[in-house]
Design a protein around this motif. Structure first.
Motif, PDB file in Angstrom:
ATOM      1  N   GLN A  43       1.532   6.550 -10.312  1.00 35.43           N
ATOM      2  CA  GLN A  43       2.772   7.330 -10.363  1.00 35.43           C
ATOM      3  C   GLN A  43       3.733   6.675 -11.348  1.00 35.43           C
ATOM      4  O   GLN A  43       3.898   5.461 -11.335  1.00 35.43           O
ATOM      5  CB  GLN A  43       3.409   7.362  -8.974  1.00 35.43           C
ATOM      6  N   LEU A  83      -0.782  10.516  -9.157  1.00 35.46           N
ATOM      7  CA  LEU A  83       0.087  11.016  -8.103  1.00 35.46           C
ATOM      8  C   LEU A  83       1.069  11.994  -8.752  1.00 35.46           C
ATOM      9  O   LEU A  83       1.058  13.176  -8.485  1.00 35.46           O
ATOM     10  CB  LEU A  83       0.805   9.864  -7.400  1.00 35.46           C
ATOM     11  N   THR A 116       2.748  10.934  -0.027  1.00 38.57           N
ATOM     12  CA  THR A 116       1.348  10.980  -0.444  1.00 38.57           C
ATOM     13  C   THR A 116       0.442   9.981   0.264  1.00 38.57           C
ATOM     14  O   THR A 116      -0.708  10.304   0.594  1.00 38.57           O
ATOM     15  CB  THR A 116       1.268  10.730  -1.966  1.00 38.57           C
ATOM     16  N   PHE A 145      -2.288   1.936  -5.029  1.00 40.41           N
ATOM     17  CA  PHE A 145      -1.306   2.780  -5.703  1.00 40.41           C
ATOM     18  C   PHE A 145      -0.511   1.938  -6.690  1.00 40.41           C
ATOM     19  O   PHE A 145      -0.149   0.793  -6.400  1.00 40.41           O
ATOM     20  CB  PHE A 145      -0.344   3.406  -4.691  1.00 40.41           C
TER      21      PHE A 145
END
Length: 283
Positions: A8, A37, A56, A66
């Motif tokens: 992200q 993402l 998420t 992530f």
């Protein structure tokens, strides 16, 4: 550790920044599975980056790594960290408030400071403006591919010291529900609040009930109207507003086939308050 790496950023896709992060990750291990993402976080909006992680993470398997890069303080003294959540997932990110929703609403078990002496892309030079590529993508890929363990990320840091943004909690006072507009369902312009379905039900609500809804920014009123609580958008006429339960089991505000945010210039964050009280039922 699993081979899912989810990225992200607030970089957008109009240049090669995200592709460079992909390239770094796959150069560490070509078998990694790399996913987006989102890269449409508004520039420098740490609050939204924090919320999108919260939105998420629960739907990904354990051991997923992530990477979140919304980093207006890049190159400053802010720390770079990797945290392990209570659900055994990992987040690689600047420690600038991006972990607020995860820390408060999901839970963090452990945190470590990234040691850039060992966890920085080789031959990345003296640049201090692209940690997304040089530190976060490189470290995240090494962690996801088992090239390093979590302990090899760097020294531990107290979870209590992880930076948090101001995050008001929803509450009820005299049968009036007070909450905040946390985020937008961006494409459709719906407002997602921090009012849980369970909290809302404490004032004895039923589908079809009417409510007076007030929205304010820094206590300045920007909207006030009556709307009904419905299961879904199709239960009201086109263009009418409604209250509903969104996909995170929180209360949302919408216009059927219209953008509530655009129509009333509503934005998000801790300064945007919503107040809901019962009103006579609309026939």
């Amino acid at each position: 550790m699993g081979r899912n790496l989810v990225i992200q950023t607030d970089f957008g896709l109009s240049d090669g920044a995200v592709s460079a992060m992909y390239g770094v990750a796959l150069s560490v291990d070509s078998k990694l599975r790399v996913f987006d993402l989102t890269h449409d976080i508004p520039q420098y909006n740490i609050w939204e980056g924090s919320y999108r992680l919260y939105q998420t993470l629960p739907y990904w398997p354990e051991e997923t790594v992530f990477i979140s890069v919304v980093d207006p303080g890049v190159g400053t003294a802010r720390l770079s960290v990797v945290v392990k959540t209570v659900n055994n997932q990992y987040i690689v990110t600047p420690d600038n408030g991006t972990l607020t929703h995860i820390k408060k609403d999901i839970g963090i078990k452990e945190a470590r400071i990234i040691d850039e002496k060992t966890n920085r892309l080789p031959r990345s030079g003296e640049s201090y403006t692209f940690h997304g590529r040089d530190v976060y993508a490189y470290t995240g890929a090494r962690l996801a591919s088992n090239t390093i363990t979590f302990e090899e990320v760097g020294a531990p840091v107290d979870v209590n010291d992880i930076v948090e943004l101001t995050k008001p909690e929803a509450y009820i006072e005299e049968d009036i529900v007070y909450g905040n507009i946390d985020i937008l369902d961006i494409r459709f312009g719906n407002l997602w609040t921090n009012i849980s379905r369970e909290l809302f039900q404490e004032i004895n609500v039923a589908h079809g009930d009417a409510f007076e809804v007030t929205i304010a920014n820094n206590r300045q009123q920007v909207y006030k109207n009556i709307m009904t609580y419905r299961h879904s958008f199709a239960e009201i006429r086109l263009g009418e507003p409604l209250l509903y339960v969104n996909s995170l089991d929180n209360l949302g505000v919408a216009i059927n086939q219209g953008s509530f945010a655009n129509a009333y210039h509503v934005e998000t964050g801790p300064h945007w308050q919503i107040i809901i009280r019962k009103a006579p039922k609309i026939s």
